[in-house]
Design an enzyme around this catalytic site. Structure first.
Site, PDB file in Angstrom:
ATOM      1  N   GLY A 140       0.840  -1.191   0.000  1.00  0.00           N
ATOM      2  CA  GLY A 140       0.000   0.000   0.000  1.00  0.00           C
ATOM      3  C   GLY A 140       0.874   1.239   0.000  1.00  0.00           C
ATOM      4  N   GLN A 181       3.344   9.917   0.839  1.00  0.00           N
ATOM      5  CA  GLN A 181       4.615   9.183   0.966  1.00  0.00           C
ATOM      6  C   GLN A 181       5.543   9.428  -0.230  1.00  0.00           C
ATOM      7  OE1 GLN A 181       2.487   5.305   2.094  1.00  0.00           O
ATOM      8  NE2 GLN A 181       4.416   5.164   3.219  1.00  0.00           N
ATOM      9  N   CYS A 230       5.684  -0.087   7.188  1.00  0.00           N
ATOM     10  CA  CYS A 230       5.383   1.099   6.371  1.00  0.00           C
ATOM     11  C   CYS A 230       6.613   1.465   5.563  1.00  0.00           C
ATOM     12  CB  CYS A 230       4.991   2.252   7.301  1.00  0.00           C
ATOM     13  SG  CYS A 230       4.565   3.767   6.430  1.00  0.00           S
ATOM     14  N   LEU A 231       6.420   1.785   4.285  1.00  0.00           N
ATOM     15  CA  LEU A 231       7.563   2.137   3.435  1.00  0.00           C
ATOM     16  C   LEU A 231       8.251   3.418   3.911  1.00  0.00           C
ATOM     17  CD1 LEU A 231       6.226   1.297  -0.151  1.00  0.00           C
ATOM     18  CD2 LEU A 231       7.778  -0.054   1.270  1.00  0.00           C
ATOM     19  N   HIS A 286      -4.539   1.696   7.782  1.00  0.00           N
ATOM     20  CA  HIS A 286      -3.154   2.179   7.819  1.00  0.00           C
ATOM     21  C   HIS A 286      -2.945   3.307   6.800  1.00  0.00           C
ATOM     22  CE1 HIS A 286       1.357   1.589   8.042  1.00  0.00           C
ATOM     23  NE2 HIS A 286       1.222   2.264   6.922  1.00  0.00           N
ATOM     24  N   GLU A 287      -3.384   3.075   5.565  1.00  0.00           N
ATOM     25  CA  GLU A 287      -3.168   4.076   4.511  1.00  0.00           C
ATOM     26  C   GLU A 287      -3.982   5.339   4.776  1.00  0.00           C
ATOM     27  OE1 GLU A 287      -0.731   3.688   2.693  1.00  0.00           O
ATOM     28  OE2 GLU A 287      -0.463   1.550   3.051  1.00  0.00           O
ATOM     29  N   HIS A 326      -2.374   7.930   6.919  1.00  0.00           N
ATOM     30  CA  HIS A 326      -1.393   8.798   6.241  1.00  0.00           C
ATOM     31  C   HIS A 326      -2.046  10.089   5.753  1.00  0.00           C
ATOM     32  CE1 HIS A 326       2.287   6.473   6.121  1.00  0.00           C
ATOM     33  NE2 HIS A 326       1.667   5.390   5.677  1.00  0.00           N
TER      34      HIS A 326
HETATM   35 CO    CO Z   1       2.447   3.464   5.683  1.00  0.00          CO
END
Ligand code: CO
Length: 173
Positions: free
Chosen positions: A45, A50, A100-101, A142-143, A146
């Site tokens: 995701g 990000q 998370c990236l 989660h997304e 952000h």
């Molecule tokens: Co993330």
């Protein structure tokens, strides 16, 4: 085009992303770049903040078994593209180990709702509703965080967060 990922503690990750009002070619190429970037970084995701774009946009691509190998694959056509998502129902509680990236190589248990129902628009502005009580449910939560400038590490207990910050500092010296 693969874009650079914004890494914690970059302040851009704290921004509240803005609603998308124009569903044009520019939005489509943003979404295409997000898919390429997510795949290049082995993610499932990605939210647009990000890659430094503060819009209410995120994508999710849940890996599926490949019929020709013993690996999993994430074909582009499986990508769910969420524009201006709104959570209309949340139910039950569960715990899930997340990563998370923007916080690479960190995996921690996070409390989440088990079931969520989300309304959103696709890249053409068409409205949809989706519900889930498995992995996709966790990924959407989660997304979506952000978009409100929140990261999963903010959900850790005080002690765990302290430990994380110490290790993160050490690692990035
Ligand atoms: Co993330």
């Amino acid at each position: 085009m693969v874009r650079d990922i914004v890494i914690y503690p970059d302040k851009r990750l704290k921004q509240i992303s803005k609603e998308v009002v124009v569903f044009d070619e520019k939005l489509h190429s943003l979404l295409d770049d997000m898919y390429e970037t997510m795949i290049a970084k082995n993610g499932v995701g990605l939210a647009s903040i990000q890659i430094g774009v503060a819009l209410r946009v995120f994508i999710i691509n849940v890996p599926v078994d490949d019929e020709f190998s013993d690996r999993t694959v994430q074909p582009k056509e499986n990508t769910l593209e969420f524009i201006n998502p709104i959570f209309i129902e949340k139910n039950g509680l569960t715990k899930f180990q997340e990563g998370c990236l923007s916080v690479p190589s960190v995996y921690e248990d996070v409390d989440r709702f088990e079931y969520v129902k989300v309304s959103y628009q696709d890249r053409f502005g068409v409205k949809h509703i989706i519900e889930d009580d498995e992995f996709l449910s966790i990924a959407m939560q989660h997304e979506n965080d952000h978009l409100d400038g929140k990261l999963f590490i903010e959900k850790l207990s005080f002690m765990k967060r302290k430990k994380f910050e110490k290790e993160w500092k050490k690692r990035n010296l």
